[in-house]
Design an enzyme around this catalytic site. Structure first.
Site, PDB file in Angstrom:
ATOM      1  N   HIS A  55       0.845  -1.204   0.000  1.00 50.47           N
ATOM      2  CA  HIS A  55       0.000   0.000   0.000  1.00 50.47           C
ATOM      3  C   HIS A  55       0.871   1.241   0.000  1.00 50.47           C
ATOM      4  CE1 HIS A  55       0.819  -0.484   4.291  1.00 50.47           C
ATOM      5  NE2 HIS A  55       0.301   0.701   4.545  1.00 50.47           N
ATOM      6  N   HIS A  57       1.538   3.906   1.891  1.00 53.39           N
ATOM      7  CA  HIS A  57       2.139   4.661   3.001  1.00 53.39           C
ATOM      8  C   HIS A  57       3.669   4.708   2.910  1.00 53.39           C
ATOM      9  CE1 HIS A  57      -1.676   4.141   5.663  1.00 53.39           C
ATOM     10  NE2 HIS A  57      -1.767   5.172   4.849  1.00 53.39           N
ATOM     11  N   ASP A  59       6.085   4.529   5.023  1.00 48.38           N
ATOM     12  CA  ASP A  59       6.937   3.556   5.716  1.00 48.38           C
ATOM     13  C   ASP A  59       6.994   2.222   4.972  1.00 48.38           C
ATOM     14  OD1 ASP A  59       4.184   3.283   6.644  1.00 48.38           O
ATOM     15  OD2 ASP A  59       4.907   1.881   8.159  1.00 48.38           O
ATOM     16  N   HIS A  60       6.291   2.126   3.835  1.00 43.66           N
ATOM     17  CA  HIS A  60       6.316   0.917   3.000  1.00 43.66           C
ATOM     18  C   HIS A  60       6.901   1.194   1.614  1.00 43.66           C
ATOM     19  CE1 HIS A  60       3.556  -1.313   5.818  1.00 43.66           C
ATOM     20  NE2 HIS A  60       3.449  -0.065   6.226  1.00 43.66           N
ATOM     21  N   HIS A 113      -7.303  -0.801   5.648  1.00 44.99           N
ATOM     22  CA  HIS A 113      -6.280   0.133   6.162  1.00 44.99           C
ATOM     23  C   HIS A 113      -6.142   1.282   5.159  1.00 44.99           C
ATOM     24  CE1 HIS A 113      -2.597   1.433   8.140  1.00 44.99           C
ATOM     25  NE2 HIS A 113      -1.925   1.315   7.010  1.00 44.99           N
ATOM     26  N   ASP A 130      -0.164  -3.878   6.310  1.00 46.53           N
ATOM     27  CA  ASP A 130      -0.821  -3.365   7.519  1.00 46.53           C
ATOM     28  C   ASP A 130      -2.290  -3.782   7.574  1.00 46.53           C
ATOM     29  OD1 ASP A 130       1.593  -2.141   8.001  1.00 46.53           O
ATOM     30  OD2 ASP A 130       0.870  -0.102   7.697  1.00 46.53           O
ATOM     31  N   HIS A 168       4.773  -4.824  10.727  1.00 45.23           N
ATOM     32  CA  HIS A 168       5.183  -4.150  11.970  1.00 45.23           C
ATOM     33  C   HIS A 168       5.316  -5.136  13.119  1.00 45.23           C
ATOM     34  CE1 HIS A 168       4.670   0.087  10.670  1.00 45.23           C
ATOM     35  NE2 HIS A 168       3.751  -0.413   9.857  1.00 45.23           N
TER      36      HIS A 168
HETATM   37 FE    FE Z   1       2.895   0.690   8.111  1.00 47.27          FE
HETATM   38 ZN    ZN Z   2       0.244   1.674   6.547  1.00 49.60          ZN
END
Ligand code: FE
Ligand code: ZN
Length: 257
Positions: A55, A57, A59-60, A113, A130, A168
Protein backbone atom coordinates in the site's frame (compact mmCIF):
# COMPACT_ATOMS: atom_id res chain seq x y z
CA UNK A 1 12.77 -24.06 0.37
CA UNK A 2 12.01 -20.37 0.57
CA UNK A 3 13.77 -18.25 3.20
CA UNK A 4 12.26 -15.04 4.49
CA UNK A 5 14.55 -12.62 6.26
CA UNK A 6 13.14 -9.73 8.26
CA UNK A 7 15.04 -6.48 7.98
CA UNK A 8 14.13 -4.11 10.82
CA UNK A 9 13.44 -0.55 9.68
CA UNK A 10 12.45 2.64 11.51
CA UNK A 11 11.21 1.87 15.02
CA UNK A 12 9.01 -1.18 14.37
CA UNK A 13 8.75 -1.95 10.64
CA UNK A 14 9.92 -5.13 8.94
CA UNK A 15 11.07 -5.16 5.34
CA UNK A 16 10.77 -8.76 4.17
CA UNK A 17 13.49 -10.20 1.96
CA UNK A 18 12.43 -13.41 0.21
CA UNK A 19 14.93 -15.87 -1.20
CA UNK A 20 14.33 -19.20 -2.92
CA UNK A 21 16.95 -21.72 -1.75
CA UNK A 22 20.35 -20.23 -2.58
CA UNK A 23 19.16 -18.20 -5.54
CA UNK A 24 21.17 -14.95 -5.34
CA UNK A 25 18.26 -12.91 -6.76
CA UNK A 26 15.76 -11.94 -4.09
CA UNK A 27 12.53 -10.00 -3.66
CA UNK A 28 11.81 -7.23 -1.16
CA UNK A 29 8.41 -6.46 0.29
CA UNK A 30 7.59 -2.90 1.39
CA UNK A 31 11.07 -1.34 1.53
CA UNK A 32 10.16 1.82 3.42
CA UNK A 33 13.84 2.60 3.85
CA UNK A 34 16.56 1.74 1.32
CA UNK A 35 19.48 1.67 3.78
CA UNK A 36 18.76 -1.60 5.65
CA UNK A 37 17.79 -3.28 2.37
CA UNK A 38 20.97 -2.21 0.55
CA UNK A 39 23.07 -3.24 3.54
CA UNK A 40 21.45 -6.69 3.70
CA UNK A 41 21.87 -7.26 -0.05
CA UNK A 42 25.54 -6.28 0.08
CA UNK A 43 26.25 -8.23 3.25
CA UNK A 44 24.76 -11.44 1.85
CA UNK A 45 26.01 -10.94 -1.68
CA UNK A 46 22.49 -10.89 -3.14
CA UNK A 47 20.92 -9.08 -6.06
CA UNK A 48 17.47 -7.57 -6.14
CA UNK A 49 15.01 -9.09 -8.64
CA UNK A 50 11.74 -7.30 -7.80
CA UNK A 51 9.95 -5.16 -5.24
CA UNK A 52 6.43 -5.88 -3.95
CA UNK A 53 4.40 -3.05 -2.39
CA UNK A 54 1.25 -3.59 -0.30
CA UNK A 55 0.00 0.00 0.00
CA UNK A 56 0.97 3.61 -0.49
CA UNK A 57 2.14 4.66 3.00
CA UNK A 58 5.64 6.10 3.22
CA UNK A 59 6.94 3.56 5.72
CA UNK A 60 6.32 0.92 3.00
CA UNK A 61 7.36 2.84 -0.12
CA UNK A 62 10.03 5.34 0.98
CA UNK A 63 13.03 3.28 -0.15
CA UNK A 64 11.87 2.39 -3.66
CA UNK A 65 13.46 5.27 -5.56
CA UNK A 66 16.90 4.80 -3.99
CA UNK A 67 16.79 1.02 -4.47
CA UNK A 68 15.91 1.49 -8.14
CA UNK A 69 18.94 3.73 -8.47
CA UNK A 70 20.97 0.58 -7.75
CA UNK A 71 18.75 -2.08 -9.30
CA UNK A 72 16.45 -1.46 -12.29
CA UNK A 73 13.83 -3.92 -11.09
CA UNK A 74 10.07 -4.10 -11.57
CA UNK A 75 7.97 -2.67 -8.76
CA UNK A 76 4.62 -4.40 -8.24
CA UNK A 77 1.95 -2.54 -6.31
CA UNK A 78 -1.80 -1.99 -6.03
CA UNK A 79 -3.41 -0.66 -9.23
CA UNK A 80 -6.02 1.08 -7.12
CA UNK A 81 -3.52 3.34 -5.35
CA UNK A 82 -1.45 6.16 -6.83
CA UNK A 83 2.15 5.12 -6.18
CA UNK A 84 4.43 6.89 -8.66
CA UNK A 85 7.24 4.30 -8.47
CA UNK A 86 5.04 1.28 -9.24
CA UNK A 87 5.92 -0.07 -12.68
CA UNK A 88 3.61 -3.12 -12.64
CA UNK A 89 0.15 -2.38 -11.18
CA UNK A 90 -1.56 -5.49 -9.80
CA UNK A 91 -5.18 -6.44 -9.10
CA UNK A 92 -6.93 -9.18 -7.15
CA UNK A 93 -6.22 -12.66 -8.53
CA UNK A 94 -3.12 -11.73 -10.50
CA UNK A 95 -0.41 -14.37 -10.39
CA UNK A 96 3.09 -12.93 -10.35
CA UNK A 97 5.82 -15.14 -11.75
CA UNK A 98 9.07 -13.65 -10.56
CA UNK A 99 11.15 -16.01 -12.65
CA UNK A 100 14.62 -14.70 -11.86
CA UNK A 101 13.92 -15.11 -8.16
CA UNK A 102 12.19 -18.49 -8.60
CA UNK A 103 9.15 -17.16 -6.73
CA UNK A 104 5.47 -16.72 -7.52
CA UNK A 105 2.70 -14.98 -5.64
CA UNK A 106 -1.02 -14.49 -5.94
CA UNK A 107 -2.36 -11.00 -5.36
CA UNK A 108 -5.25 -10.55 -2.92
CA UNK A 109 -7.26 -7.33 -2.61
CA UNK A 110 -7.49 -6.58 1.12
CA UNK A 111 -8.84 -3.02 1.46
CA UNK A 112 -9.51 -1.41 4.83
CA UNK A 113 -6.28 0.13 6.16
CA UNK A 114 -6.07 1.88 2.78
CA UNK A 115 -8.53 1.75 -0.10
CA UNK A 116 -6.38 -0.30 -2.46
CA UNK A 117 -4.26 -2.37 -0.05
CA UNK A 118 -3.12 -5.73 -1.47
CA UNK A 119 -1.48 -8.81 0.05
CA UNK A 120 0.84 -11.32 -1.63
CA UNK A 121 0.29 -15.00 -1.01
CA UNK A 122 2.67 -17.81 -1.98
CA UNK A 123 5.11 -20.45 -0.74
CA UNK A 124 2.95 -20.99 2.35
CA UNK A 125 3.35 -17.35 3.32
CA UNK A 126 1.20 -14.23 3.32
CA UNK A 127 2.74 -10.77 3.07
CA UNK A 128 -0.12 -8.66 4.30
CA UNK A 129 1.39 -5.24 5.06
CA UNK A 130 -0.82 -3.37 7.52
CA UNK A 131 -4.00 -5.45 7.10
CA UNK A 132 -3.74 -8.40 9.46
CA UNK A 133 -1.25 -7.82 12.27
CA UNK A 134 -0.01 -10.36 14.79
CA UNK A 135 -2.81 -10.38 17.39
CA UNK A 136 -4.35 -7.27 15.80
CA UNK A 137 -5.20 -5.49 12.56
CA UNK A 138 -4.41 -2.22 10.82
CA UNK A 139 -6.26 1.00 11.57
CA UNK A 140 -9.00 2.04 9.18
CA UNK A 141 -7.42 5.10 7.58
CA UNK A 142 -9.35 4.95 4.31
CA UNK A 143 -11.63 1.93 4.27
CA UNK A 144 -14.81 1.01 6.12
CA UNK A 145 -15.15 -1.59 8.88
CA UNK A 146 -17.10 -3.76 6.41
CA UNK A 147 -14.21 -3.67 3.93
CA UNK A 148 -11.62 -4.59 6.54
CA UNK A 149 -13.86 -7.29 7.96
CA UNK A 150 -14.28 -8.82 4.48
CA UNK A 151 -10.52 -8.61 3.88
CA UNK A 152 -9.79 -10.41 7.15
CA UNK A 153 -12.40 -13.06 6.33
CA UNK A 154 -10.70 -13.66 3.00
CA UNK A 155 -7.39 -14.14 4.79
CA UNK A 156 -9.07 -16.44 7.36
CA UNK A 157 -9.98 -18.87 4.59
CA UNK A 158 -6.35 -19.53 3.60
CA UNK A 159 -4.54 -22.64 4.82
CA UNK A 160 -4.21 -22.29 8.64
CA UNK A 161 -0.53 -23.28 8.32
CA UNK A 162 0.10 -20.06 6.36
CA UNK A 163 2.88 -17.96 7.87
CA UNK A 164 1.72 -14.40 8.46
CA UNK A 165 4.33 -11.76 7.60
CA UNK A 166 2.89 -8.40 8.58
CA UNK A 167 4.89 -5.20 8.32
CA UNK A 168 5.18 -4.15 11.97
CA UNK A 169 6.34 -5.56 15.31
CA UNK A 170 3.16 -4.80 17.26
CA UNK A 171 2.48 -8.14 18.94
CA UNK A 172 2.98 -7.12 22.56
CA UNK A 173 0.75 -4.04 22.30
CA UNK A 174 -1.86 -5.97 20.39
CA UNK A 175 -1.95 -8.77 22.96
CA UNK A 176 -2.54 -6.20 25.70
CA UNK A 177 -5.76 -5.17 23.93
CA UNK A 178 -6.73 -8.72 22.95
CA UNK A 179 -6.68 -9.59 26.65
CA UNK A 180 -9.13 -6.77 27.39
CA UNK A 181 -11.54 -8.46 24.95
CA UNK A 182 -10.80 -12.08 25.94
CA UNK A 183 -9.13 -12.15 29.37
CA UNK A 184 -9.65 -15.90 29.74
CA UNK A 185 -8.50 -17.09 26.30
CA UNK A 186 -5.87 -19.72 27.24
CA UNK A 187 -4.19 -19.69 23.82
CA UNK A 188 -3.89 -15.90 24.08
CA UNK A 189 -2.34 -16.07 27.56
CA UNK A 190 0.16 -18.65 26.32
CA UNK A 191 0.94 -16.44 23.35
CA UNK A 192 1.55 -13.54 25.70
CA UNK A 193 4.11 -15.54 27.67
CA UNK A 194 5.91 -16.68 24.51
CA UNK A 195 5.85 -13.18 23.07
CA UNK A 196 7.26 -11.59 26.23
CA UNK A 197 10.12 -14.10 26.29
CA UNK A 198 10.99 -13.39 22.68
CA UNK A 199 10.83 -9.63 23.08
CA UNK A 200 13.03 -9.79 26.18
CA UNK A 201 15.62 -11.50 23.99
CA UNK A 202 15.03 -8.84 21.34
CA UNK A 203 13.76 -11.50 18.91
CA UNK A 204 11.02 -10.84 16.33
CA UNK A 205 7.53 -12.21 16.98
CA UNK A 206 6.68 -12.10 13.28
CA UNK A 207 5.85 -14.29 11.40
CA UNK A 208 3.02 -16.00 13.19
CA UNK A 209 0.70 -18.56 11.68
CA UNK A 210 -2.86 -18.07 10.58
CA UNK A 211 -3.83 -20.90 12.96
CA UNK A 212 -2.47 -18.92 15.92
CA UNK A 213 -4.22 -15.77 14.72
CA UNK A 214 -7.52 -17.63 14.45
CA UNK A 215 -7.15 -18.71 18.09
CA UNK A 216 -5.94 -15.43 19.58
CA UNK A 217 -6.61 -12.41 17.34
CA UNK A 218 -9.89 -10.74 18.38
CA UNK A 219 -10.32 -9.21 14.91
CA UNK A 220 -10.53 -12.71 13.39
CA UNK A 221 -12.91 -13.86 16.13
CA UNK A 222 -15.95 -11.62 15.59
CA UNK A 223 -18.27 -14.66 15.36
CA UNK A 224 -17.06 -16.12 18.68
CA UNK A 225 -19.54 -15.78 21.53
CA UNK A 226 -16.94 -14.41 23.96
CA UNK A 227 -15.89 -11.65 21.56
CA UNK A 228 -19.50 -10.83 20.67
CA UNK A 229 -20.39 -10.58 24.38
CA UNK A 230 -17.40 -8.35 25.12
CA UNK A 231 -18.22 -6.05 22.18
CA UNK A 232 -21.87 -5.85 23.23
CA UNK A 233 -20.90 -5.00 26.80
CA UNK A 234 -18.58 -2.25 25.51
CA UNK A 235 -21.18 -0.89 23.05
CA UNK A 236 -24.03 -1.19 25.52
CA UNK A 237 -26.41 -2.77 23.01
CA UNK A 238 -26.87 -6.02 21.06
CA UNK A 239 -24.73 -6.55 17.95
CA UNK A 240 -24.96 -8.85 14.96
CA UNK A 241 -22.02 -11.29 14.81
CA UNK A 242 -19.48 -10.35 12.16
CA UNK A 243 -18.92 -6.90 10.69
CA UNK A 244 -20.86 -5.04 13.43
CA UNK A 245 -18.82 -6.72 16.14
CA UNK A 246 -15.65 -6.02 14.17
CA UNK A 247 -16.52 -2.31 13.89
CA UNK A 248 -17.05 -2.02 17.65
CA UNK A 249 -13.87 -3.91 18.55
CA UNK A 250 -11.81 -1.81 16.11
CA UNK A 251 -13.28 1.40 17.55
CA UNK A 252 -12.65 0.13 21.08
CA UNK A 253 -8.97 -0.44 20.35
CA UNK A 254 -8.69 3.00 18.69
CA UNK A 255 -9.89 4.66 21.89
CA UNK A 256 -7.11 2.92 23.89
CA UNK A 257 -4.19 3.41 21.47
FE1 FE B 1 2.90 0.69 8.11
ZN1 ZN C 1 0.24 1.67 6.55
Amino acid sequence: MVHVIGLPAFSDNYIWMIQDADNPRVVLVDPGDAAPALAALAHRNLELAAILITHHHGDHTGGITKLRGHYQVPVYGPAREAIAQVTHPVVDGDILHLGEAGLSFEVMDVPGHTRGHVAYWGHGSLFCGDTLFTAGCGRLFEGTPEQMYDSLRKISRLDPATRVYCAHEYTQDNIRFAKVVEPLNAALLERERNTDVRRQRDEPTVPSTLALELQTNPFLRCEESVVIAAAQAYAGHPLKPGADVFAVVRHWKDTLD
